[in-house]
Each structure stands twice: as structure tokens, then as C-alpha cells.
Design a protein around this motif. Structure first.
Motif, mmCIF file in Angstrom:
data_model
loop_
_atom_site.group_PDB
_atom_site.id
_atom_site.type_symbol
_atom_site.label_atom_id
_atom_site.label_comp_id
_atom_site.label_asym_id
_atom_site.label_seq_id
_atom_site.Cartn_x
_atom_site.Cartn_y
_atom_site.Cartn_z
ATOM 1 N N TRP A 62 0.547 28.975 -11.487
ATOM 2 C CA TRP A 62 -0.588 27.947 -11.882
ATOM 3 C C TRP A 62 -1.330 27.858 -11.200
ATOM 4 O O TRP A 62 -2.600 27.900 -11.568
ATOM 5 N N ASN A 63 -1.330 28.101 -9.880
ATOM 6 C CA ASN A 63 -2.457 28.169 -8.622
ATOM 7 C C ASN A 63 -3.270 29.414 -9.001
ATOM 8 O O ASN A 63 -4.491 29.131 -9.066
ATOM 9 N N ASP A 64 -2.685 30.480 -9.206
ATOM 10 C CA ASP A 64 -3.426 31.613 -9.557
ATOM 11 C C ASP A 64 -4.115 31.675 -10.879
ATOM 12 O O ASP A 64 -5.420 32.204 -11.044
ATOM 13 N N LEU A 65 -3.408 31.147 -11.840
ATOM 14 C CA LEU A 65 -4.314 30.822 -13.276
ATOM 15 C C LEU A 65 -5.432 30.047 -13.101
ATOM 16 O O LEU A 65 -6.470 30.393 -13.704
ATOM 17 N N ALA A 97 -6.735 25.115 -5.277
ATOM 18 C CA ALA A 97 -5.403 25.202 -5.633
ATOM 19 C C ALA A 97 -4.380 25.062 -4.506
ATOM 20 O O ALA A 97 -4.306 25.789 -3.561
ATOM 21 N N PHE A 98 -3.408 24.057 -4.299
ATOM 22 C CA PHE A 98 -2.558 24.103 -3.212
ATOM 23 C C PHE A 98 -1.005 23.610 -3.873
ATOM 24 O O PHE A 98 -1.183 22.237 -4.458
ATOM 25 N N GLY A 99 -0.158 24.128 -3.713
ATOM 26 C CA GLY A 99 1.195 23.578 -4.228
ATOM 27 C C GLY A 99 1.246 23.300 -5.793
ATOM 28 O O GLY A 99 0.593 24.174 -6.621
ATOM 29 N N LYS A 100 1.260 22.023 -6.000
ATOM 30 C CA LYS A 100 1.468 21.570 -7.608
ATOM 31 C C LYS A 100 0.376 20.831 -7.971
ATOM 32 O O LYS A 100 0.245 20.040 -8.796
ATOM 33 N N THR A 101 -0.887 21.187 -7.187
ATOM 34 C CA THR A 101 -2.047 20.374 -7.512
ATOM 35 C C THR A 101 -3.107 21.275 -7.378
ATOM 36 O O THR A 101 -3.304 22.385 -6.805
ATOM 37 N N GLY A 102 -4.126 20.940 -8.269
ATOM 38 C CA GLY A 102 -5.577 21.847 -8.500
ATOM 39 C C GLY A 102 -6.668 20.803 -8.321
ATOM 40 O O GLY A 102 -6.645 19.760 -8.975
ATOM 41 N N ASP A 110 -15.206 18.172 -13.415
ATOM 42 C CA ASP A 110 -14.456 17.535 -12.144
ATOM 43 C C ASP A 110 -13.206 17.140 -12.620
ATOM 44 O O ASP A 110 -12.989 15.921 -13.162
ATOM 45 N N LEU A 111 -12.086 17.798 -12.176
ATOM 46 C CA LEU A 111 -10.813 17.588 -12.626
ATOM 47 C C LEU A 111 -9.793 17.590 -11.321
ATOM 48 O O LEU A 111 -10.012 18.402 -10.359
ATOM 49 N N ARG A 112 -8.820 16.859 -11.557
ATOM 50 C CA ARG A 112 -7.589 16.819 -10.762
ATOM 51 C C ARG A 112 -6.448 17.335 -11.650
ATOM 52 O O ARG A 112 -6.429 16.645 -12.742
ATOM 53 N N LEU A 113 -5.917 18.432 -11.347
ATOM 54 C CA LEU A 113 -4.778 18.976 -12.026
ATOM 55 C C LEU A 113 -3.336 18.734 -11.408
ATOM 56 O O LEU A 113 -3.377 19.126 -10.209
ATOM 57 N N PHE A 114 -2.559 18.276 -12.217
ATOM 58 C CA PHE A 114 -0.958 18.425 -11.459
ATOM 59 C C PHE A 114 0.032 19.138 -12.437
ATOM 60 O O PHE A 114 0.463 18.892 -13.105
ATOM 61 N N PHE A 115 0.000 20.331 -11.479
ATOM 62 C CA PHE A 115 0.984 21.485 -12.316
ATOM 63 C C PHE A 115 2.419 21.128 -12.561
ATOM 64 O O PHE A 115 3.127 21.911 -13.011
#
Length: 163
Positions: A62-65, A97-102, A110-115
Motif C-alpha cells: 500500500w505505501n508503494d502504491l 506514507a508510513f506503516g499503515k497510514t498515508g 488533502d487526504l488521510r488514508l488508513f491502509f
């Protein structure tokens, strides 16, 4: 750029389902037709059965994506649940992107993403009344949509098809 969030009442026709019900027709075929299915069937499963729709599953980190999204150019991104639809137009840049968060922070997107909720991803090509629609769509473990990224730009579409 036009960005909007629309709140839906749970009893409102099309709530949380058909994007075309609320005026997102330019890319609705990959959402509206799939949304009208038997109760208990996920949108991901309905989408896979929709005539004129091709899904290609990708198996990303997910982080790479998220980092690759910057290569798509101008996009339309949609996140929704049964209560709201959040649509943004712009580019993915200033990505972290870090861990399970983007995090995507710029003037348009302007987004906060939770993988942690992201389970599967598909490149989706759908025939719509306006022509072909190309998108990347992510779903949770139950098959509910998490994030959809629609790409209109030819260079961005070539990039997305290469995934």
C-alpha cells in the motif's frame, strides 16, 4: 478545482450506493450498475459481474502504491460510506506514507488514508455512456469500496494500465 462532500440520509434512494444517483455520472458505470445487486452481496462482487466492466487485481504494498499515485496526473478521487461521499479533483503529490497510514497534502487533494482497512485493489475499466472509464479501486475485506481513483489523462491511464 471543485471538491465536495455530500451527506446522504440512510433512507435516501441510492444512499451510499449509486454515484449516478447524486450526479457523479461521468464515472458512474463502475459504481451504479454494481451497486444495484442482491442484498448481502458486496460492491466488489457486483462490480465483477457487471457487463462492460473489466477488473485486473493488483497485489500492491500500500505505501508503494500511494507513492505511484503521483504518476497518474490529474485524477478524481472518491471515498464514501453509507452516510457520505467525498470527491476531490486534483493531483496526488506531497505524499507521505508510513506503516499503515498515508497522507496526501496539497491545494486540491488533502487526504488521510488508513491502509489497515485496504484489502484488495483492482484496475477497473468500464464502458460508460460517456466512453471508457479507467480507475483504481480499493476494497476492504468485506468487499466494500474504500478509495476510488479515476484517471482521465492519457499518460495517467497508460501508467495505471502498466500496474
Amino acid at each position: 478545482m471543485l471538491n465536495e462532500t455530500q451527506t446522504l440520509d440512510a433512507g435516501q434512494p441510492g444512499s451510499g450506493s449509486a454515484l449516478s444517483d447524486i450526479g457523479f455520472d461521468e464515472h458512474a458505470a463502475a459504481g451504479s450498475q454494481a451497486a444495484a445487486g442482491p442484498a448481502g452481496e458486496s460492491e466488489r462482487d457486483r462490480l465483477a459481474k457487471t457487463p462492460g466492466v473489466t477488473l485486473v487485481q493488483i497485489d500492491p504494498v500500500w505505501n508503494d502504491l500511494l507513492e505511484e499515485f503521483a504518476k497518474l496526473g490529474e485524477i478524481k478521487t472518491v471515498a464514501r460510506n453509507s452516510h457520505a461521499i467525498h470527491k476531490k479533483w486534483g493531483c496526488y503529490d506531497n505524499i507521505k506514507a508510513f506503516g499503515k497510514t498515508g497522507l496526501v497534502l496539497n491545494g486540491d487533494v488533502d487526504l488521510r488514508l488508513f491502509f489497515g482497512a485496504w484489502n484488495t485493489a483492482f484496475v477497473v475499466e468500464a464502458q460508460t455512456p460517456q466512453g471508457m472509464s479507467l480507475s483504481l479501486q480499493t476494497f476492504d475485506a468485506q468487499g466494500d469500496p474504500v478509495q476510488k481513483v479515476f484517471v482521465d489523462d492519457e499518460q495517467g491511464q497508460a501508467c495505471l494500465r502498466s500496474w
